[in-house]
Structures are given as C-alpha cells and as structure tokens.
Design a protein around this motif. Structure first.
Motif, short mmCIF file in Angstrom:
data_model
loop_
_atom_site.label_atom_id
_atom_site.label_comp_id
_atom_site.label_asym_id
_atom_site.label_seq_id
_atom_site.Cartn_x
_atom_site.Cartn_y
_atom_site.Cartn_z
N ALA A 71 0.84 -1.29 0.30
CA ALA A 71 0.13 -0.21 0.19
C ALA A 71 0.87 1.06 -0.28
N LYS A 72 2.14 1.23 0.79
CA LYS A 72 3.15 2.97 0.81
C LYS A 72 3.09 2.79 -0.39
N LYS A 76 -0.29 4.87 -1.00
CA LYS A 76 -1.57 4.45 -0.24
C LYS A 76 -1.16 4.56 1.70
N PHE A 80 -6.04 1.75 3.62
CA PHE A 80 -5.86 0.76 3.12
C PHE A 80 -4.86 -0.18 2.49
N LEU A 95 -6.31 -1.56 -6.31
CA LEU A 95 -5.38 -1.31 -6.54
C LEU A 95 -4.78 -1.40 -8.41
N ALA A 100 -4.37 4.12 -8.85
CA ALA A 100 -2.59 4.24 -7.79
C ALA A 100 -1.55 4.00 -8.61
#
Length: 121
Positions: A71-72, A76, A80, A95, A100
């Motif tokens: 996520a990072k 996000k 998330f 995703l 994204a």
C-alpha cells in the motif's frame, strides 16, 4: 470449487497488473516463490524475508507487513493496507485497476506537509 477458481483467476490478473505498474514483469506473478521475491522487491524488503514466509505464525505477520508495504509503495495509507489485508479481492483490484501509481518501496515517505521556503542567496 468453481468460485475458488474464479477468485484465484481474479487475484492472478490483479497481481499481474500490480507487478507491471511497479515496473516488474507481469508473468512473475504466476511463478510460485519467485512472485514473492518480486513482491518483496516491489515493497523494498530484502530477499531473505522469503525464509520468513515458511515459518508458521511468522508468515502471517510478515504477510501483513508486506501488504502494508505494498500500500505504501503505491502511495496509499494504513486504511488501504488494512483493506488489502482483510478485503484482499476488492483492494487488490482497486490497486491494480485504479489510479494508484507506483512511488517506490521503503524509500517512500509521505510528505509531512508544506516545507519552509529557503531564502535565495
């Protein structure tokens, strides 16, 4: 049984797209064990973490850390990341096919807000 195959197919398609968004070959998502190595590369974790996936209970914790890193890596937040952990089919599709963009593995740190302006000399 058909439902399980449908979920697996959707997950594989989403992983293929996530890998290509991160600049990795999409086919790598289909190869067992190698897909974990590539995923670790995407999230900026060392390759030796692969060993941790074979240790019971530790693998769940490491999986959560990798999902949070994923996520990072796509810019996000923790919300998330929790979605990736607990509602994987939905959030992997978001995703993969959402807006994204890959921003990098562990090197990414979100901005702490506006930075002070420097004076010109």
């Amino acid at each position: 049984m058909l439902v399980v195959f449908a979920f697996a197919a959707v997950f594989l398609v989403a992983m293929w797209k996530i890998f290509t968004k991160a600049g990795q070959p999409g086919w790598a998502s289909l190869v067992p064990i190698y897909n974990i190595i590539v995923l670790l590369k995407i999230v900026g974790k060392p390759t030796w973490w692969l060993v941790l996936f074979f240790i019971p209970l530790v693998n769940a914790i490491v999986g959560f850390i990798v999902y949070a890193g994923l996520a990072k890596a796509f810019g996000k937040g923790i919300g998330f990341a929790l979605g990736l952990i607990f509602l994987s089919p939905i959030f992997f599709l978001l995703l993969a096919f959402g807006d994204a963009e890959y921003v990098g593995g562990d090197a990414y740190t979100p901005s702490a807000g506006p930075q002070p302006m420097r004076r010109a000399a």
